[in-house]
Structure formats: C-alpha cells, structure tokens
Design a protein around this motif. Sequence first.
Motif, PDB file in Angstrom:
ATOM      1  N   VAL A 101      16.544 -13.284 -76.270  1.00  0.00           N
ATOM      2  CA  VAL A 101      15.519 -12.260 -76.056  1.00  0.00           C
ATOM      3  C   VAL A 101      15.110 -12.222 -74.594  1.00  0.00           C
ATOM      4  CG1 VAL A 101      13.177 -11.534 -76.649  1.00  0.00           C
ATOM      5  CG2 VAL A 101      14.681 -12.442 -78.429  1.00  0.00           C
ATOM      6  N   ALA A 102      14.925 -13.391 -73.991  1.00  0.00           N
ATOM      7  CA  ALA A 102      14.518 -13.453 -72.590  1.00  0.00           C
ATOM      8  C   ALA A 102      15.592 -12.913 -71.660  1.00  0.00           C
ATOM      9  CB  ALA A 102      14.163 -14.888 -72.208  1.00  0.00           C
ATOM     10  N   HIS A 103      16.859 -13.096 -71.999  1.00  0.00           N
ATOM     11  CA  HIS A 103      17.949 -12.705 -71.108  1.00  0.00           C
ATOM     12  C   HIS A 103      18.441 -11.280 -71.340  1.00  0.00           C
ATOM     13  CE1 HIS A 103      18.165 -17.058 -70.337  1.00  0.00           C
ATOM     14  NE2 HIS A 103      18.791 -16.738 -69.232  1.00  0.00           N
ATOM     15  N   PHE A 104      18.380 -10.811 -72.576  1.00  0.00           N
ATOM     16  CA  PHE A 104      18.947  -9.494 -72.880  1.00  0.00           C
ATOM     17  C   PHE A 104      17.924  -8.472 -73.369  1.00  0.00           C
ATOM     18  CE2 PHE A 104      22.476 -12.513 -73.715  1.00  0.00           C
ATOM     19  CZ  PHE A 104      23.376 -12.045 -72.765  1.00  0.00           C
ATOM     20  N   GLY A 105      16.719  -8.932 -73.712  1.00  0.00           N
ATOM     21  CA  GLY A 105      15.747  -8.055 -74.336  1.00  0.00           C
ATOM     22  C   GLY A 105      15.927  -8.045 -75.840  1.00  0.00           C
ATOM     23  N   ALA A 106      14.887  -7.627 -76.553  1.00  0.00           N
ATOM     24  CA  ALA A 106      14.906  -7.699 -78.013  1.00  0.00           C
ATOM     25  C   ALA A 106      15.994  -6.849 -78.657  1.00  0.00           C
ATOM     26  CB  ALA A 106      13.529  -7.333 -78.571  1.00  0.00           C
ATOM     27  N   PRO A 107      16.189  -5.578 -78.259  1.00  0.00           N
ATOM     28  CA  PRO A 107      17.207  -4.760 -78.949  1.00  0.00           C
ATOM     29  C   PRO A 107      18.609  -5.347 -78.857  1.00  0.00           C
ATOM     30  CG  PRO A 107      15.722  -3.350 -77.696  1.00  0.00           C
ATOM     31  CD  PRO A 107      15.418  -4.762 -77.295  1.00  0.00           C
ATOM     32  N   ALA A 108      19.024  -5.748 -77.660  1.00  0.00           N
ATOM     33  CA  ALA A 108      20.364  -6.299 -77.494  1.00  0.00           C
ATOM     34  C   ALA A 108      20.483  -7.658 -78.180  1.00  0.00           C
ATOM     35  CB  ALA A 108      20.702  -6.427 -76.004  1.00  0.00           C
ATOM     36  N   ALA A 109      19.419  -8.476 -78.083  1.00  0.00           N
ATOM     37  CA  ALA A 109      19.445  -9.789 -78.724  1.00  0.00           C
ATOM     38  C   ALA A 109      19.569  -9.647 -80.238  1.00  0.00           C
ATOM     39  CB  ALA A 109      18.182 -10.569 -78.365  1.00  0.00           C
ATOM     40  N   LEU A 110      18.826  -8.692 -80.795  1.00  0.00           N
ATOM     41  CA  LEU A 110      18.897  -8.476 -82.243  1.00  0.00           C
ATOM     42  C   LEU A 110      20.268  -7.959 -82.653  1.00  0.00           C
ATOM     43  CD1 LEU A 110      17.570  -8.415 -85.006  1.00  0.00           C
ATOM     44  CD2 LEU A 110      16.634  -6.159 -84.449  1.00  0.00           C
TER      45      LEU A 110
END
Length: 359
Positions: free
Chosen positions: A163-172
């Motif tokens: 989440v910290a590196h890619f943001g929530a949408p991409a991490a999810l």
Amino acid sequence: MKRLPLAILVAAFCLFLAWSVALRQALLFLVGIGLGAVLAGARFGFTTGWRRLIEQRDPSGVLAQLVLLAIAAAVSMPLLAAYPTDLGAALGPPSISLLVGAFVFGACMQVADGCGSGTLYKAGLGIPLNMAILPLFAIGSFLGSATLDRWLALGALPPYGLVAHFGAPAALLLTLAGLALVGFGVVRWAGRAAPLWNRKLLWGAVLLAALAALNLVIAGQPWGIVYGFGLWAAKLATAAHLFDPSANAFWSEPVNAATLAQSVFLDVTSITNIGILAGALWIAAGKPAAVAKPMNATQWTVGLIAGLLLGYSSRLAFGCNIGAMVSGISTGSLHGWIWVPMAFLGSLIGVRVRRRYAF
C-alpha cells in the motif's frame, strides 16, 4: 459452565474494561468474543484446511481462507491509504528468521493440531492437548522474542508494504491477482476429489474478515495473536526476576518496554486473545465436554514440544496464520506472501510427523 453464569462473567469483565481501562479495550474484547465464536462455531481451522488439502485433496478449507484474505484486503487496504497516521499494516522484514520460523511453524502446527488462533479456540473448547499447549506457546513466543535480534543479525531486509509503495488500488489488484492465482493452483491440484466450497466455512470467512476489519479500525493495528502470548510470559518472567527486559534488544525497544510495564489489559492483542477464549467458551457452554482421542506418553511429549516450538517459531516469523498470513497479506505486507509457501512446505513435513505418531 452454563451460558448464563458465563454471560454474567463476560458482561462484568466488559464493564470493568470500559469503566477502569478504556472503552476501546471493551470493544476489542467484544470483537475477540466474535472471533472466538466464529472460529469455534464454524470450526474454521487454518491448520485443518491445509492438512485436508494435503492429505485428502479437499480444497474447501483453503479456498475459504482465500475468500477471507480477499475480503479483508478489500476493506483494509483502502482504510490504510485513507488513514496512514491512524492505522498501521502488519509489516515484517523479509529475513532468514522469517524463512526458518515460517517453515518450523508450518510443521509444528500440524503436529500440535492448531496455529495461534486454533490453539486459543480449541483450548476454549476444552480440548486437552491445546489447553496444555497454550502456556507452552506463550513461553516459546517469549523465548523467540528474547532471541530475535540474533536471528535478524543473520540477514534481514526492511519491511515492504504494498500500500505504501503502490497505493491502495494497485496493492489490492496485486493482492487479489495473487490470491486468484493461488486459488487456481489449489483447484487444479485438488482435482475433483472433494467439493470446492463449504458453506459453513464461507460464512466463517466473511464474518472473520468483517471482525478483522473492526479490529483494525478500533485498535489501529491488524489482528494479531502471538505478541500477546509473548507478553504474558515476559511479564511473568520479569515479575519473578528471571528476566531483565532492559538488557534485551526486543523488550527494551520503547514500544515493547512501555507495553511490558503497563497493565496487560491495555494491550490490544491480549484483550482480543482473551475474547477469543471467551467466545470459544460460549460455543462450548451447555454442551457435552469435548471428547478427545486418548494419547500415550510419546504423543503427549511430541505434541507439547511442537507447542513450545510453535511459540518460538511464530515470533521468528513475525506472526502465525493470523498475524503473518491473514493480517500480513490483507494489509499488503510482502512478508505475508513469503510466510505462506514456507509454512506450507513445513506442513508437508508436519502431516508426515503427525501420521508417524498416529495423532
């Protein structure tokens, strides 16, 4: 115990927490009760699900766990992105410690017939082996924490959060894709030997995901098990003057030192652990006592050693099936994705040991 006196005790303890400790702790105790009731009521065993996949090619337990992870991630990751200063992810460093700890934990949980949550709820159900293992799990977790710095010295990388590196949408998206790939592999490997879905386990997965999200919001951190165990043993060892926390790398860290010095009722992990025990007791209340298979001296010895190693290895691995797998993966920690294959490899050994000693 009958349910009425148990309900009175639970209500009294909840009021005590709300009045004398903190409203947050009372709410977390209720969340823990829900977790314990769902785990015990649905017999949602992480260990059993893996063992049935290995021995019977029954994928229903593992698929339900993947559903739990997917729902928890879909709720947790946006929350972490929206409230980065208030909520924290279950991050652990990729390390030699993680590799060894996860492998040993995977093997021992099959022998002991329970991971962290499994040991708790089965102890609450009155299963003798798990009741005996619970204090050994705590001692092992404490010993693991006391020696963790030596393991990390063998090699470790900084924790990595998606989440910290890619943001929530991409991490999810990455997380759901990974879970789907695992699910596809599980279904292909299982073949048509057993039904894919178990309705009770699916409902359990949904409820556990919801309760895990509540835990994150109320506690400010993901659901965990192992830290509470280690804290209990550390407090006893310190009170008995058998351990000097100021001379230990783990327990002299400011956060851990403060937790060790304060009431155990202020620790969020301890409160949910107590709640899980209470929830399992509620399920067992008013029912005939659990009938366990008789065990000989060799089986007891092997089981109790496995229980001690469960605690030690879970601390090295930065969590068990809950702290490392459920909370780690659902909050975007890379170490959760490393933990799972290593623990599964360990389980392949563990089921053979279990069979060898006829558990």
